[in-house]
Design a protein around this motif. Structure first.
Motif, PDB file in Angstrom:
ATOM      1  N   TYR A 180       0.841  -1.209   0.000  1.00 11.65           N
ATOM      2  CA  TYR A 180       0.000   0.000   0.000  1.00 11.65           C
ATOM      3  C   TYR A 180       0.876   1.259   0.000  1.00 11.65           C
ATOM      4  N   LEU A 181       1.878   1.281   0.864  1.00 14.62           N
ATOM      5  CA  LEU A 181       2.759   2.445   0.951  1.00 14.62           C
ATOM      6  C   LEU A 181       3.580   2.623  -0.327  1.00 14.62           C
TER       7      LEU A 181
ATOM      8  N   LYS B 159       2.607   1.746  -3.344  1.00  9.14           N
ATOM      9  CA  LYS B 159       1.668   2.261  -4.355  1.00  9.14           C
ATOM     10  C   LYS B 159       1.423   3.752  -4.159  1.00  9.14           C
ATOM     11  N   LEU B 160       1.281   4.175  -2.907  1.00  2.00           N
ATOM     12  CA  LEU B 160       1.107   5.606  -2.637  1.00  2.00           C
ATOM     13  C   LEU B 160       2.318   6.400  -3.101  1.00  2.00           C
ATOM     14  N   GLU B 161       3.493   5.857  -2.839  1.00  2.22           N
ATOM     15  CA  GLU B 161       4.734   6.540  -3.181  1.00  2.22           C
ATOM     16  C   GLU B 161       4.898   6.714  -4.684  1.00  2.22           C
TER      17      GLU B 161
ATOM     18  N   GLY C 142       2.421   6.504  -6.911  1.00  2.27           N
ATOM     19  CA  GLY C 142       1.204   7.018  -7.541  1.00  2.27           C
ATOM     20  C   GLY C 142       0.391   5.978  -8.292  1.00  2.27           C
TER      21      GLY C 142
ATOM     22  N   ILE D 234      -4.584   1.866  -5.755  1.00  2.00           N
ATOM     23  CA  ILE D 234      -4.546   0.886  -4.675  1.00  2.00           C
ATOM     24  C   ILE D 234      -5.076  -0.471  -5.135  1.00  2.00           C
TER      25      ILE D 234
END
Length: 181
Positions: free
Chosen positions: A148-149, A151-153, A155, A158
């Protein structure tokens, strides 16, 4: 929520006698074709509810169920038929209930992923087996959080495939859990 193999009067009676609300796809719906025909003949609606159908065991009425009809998502199927003992099912509730049923597969798929984190063991001691399962769940959640982290990083959405696979996460964790020497 149960698989269609649980569609049997004795099973439904047992669930209802324990005050459990169930949602089960109908195994065969030849007998329910009249309800499907009503939905098909309706000028606007593509879902329907047949309320208060009596279900019995050994010739005696056990309880009442609601038949729910909606277009099938499976190839070659015209309509899917579900039954529930839930009270007052409105036609506008049918899609939501059946979507919730179809999402139960997500849980089963996630459980398959958790199994990847389980160590091989020969112990029959429930305490050891319970600890190993709980530890596997913890490792699984660490993997999901790391993915998850990541993917956030970068862009990435999710819901996309994992950036970090379970196998890669296990290898990384093994580097920290197994001492070199």
């Amino acid at each position: 929520m149960a698989d269609r193999e649980f569609d049997g009067h004795d099973v439904l009676h047992t669930l209802d006698s324990h005050d459990l609300i169930y949602l089960i796809p109908k195994r065969e719906y030849e007998a329910a074709l009249e309800g499907v025909e009503k939905v098909e003949d309706h000028p606007i609606a593509d879902v329907g509810v047949e309320p208060d159908v009596e279900v019995g065991v050994d010739g005696e009425v056990s309880h009442e169920v609601n038949f729910m009809y909606l277009p099938s998502t499976e190839e070659g199927g015209d309509y899917a038929v579900f039954l529930t003992n839930r009270d007052d099912v409105a036609p506008e509730d049918v899609r939501g209930l059946c979507n919730r049923y179809s999402r139960r597969w997500e849980i089963e798929n996630e459980y398959k992923q958790i199994k990847k984190f389980l160590p091989t063991m020969a112990s029959t001691d429930y305490r050891v087996r319970c600890f190993n399962f709980l530890f596997a769940c913890l490792l699984y959640n660490v993997w999901r959080l790391a993915d998850y982290l990541l993917k956030l990083e970068i862009g990435k959405p999710i819901r996309d495939e994992p950036v970090l696979t379970a196998g890669e996460a296990i290898e990384l964790l093994a580097c920290f859990l197994v001492p070199y020497g």
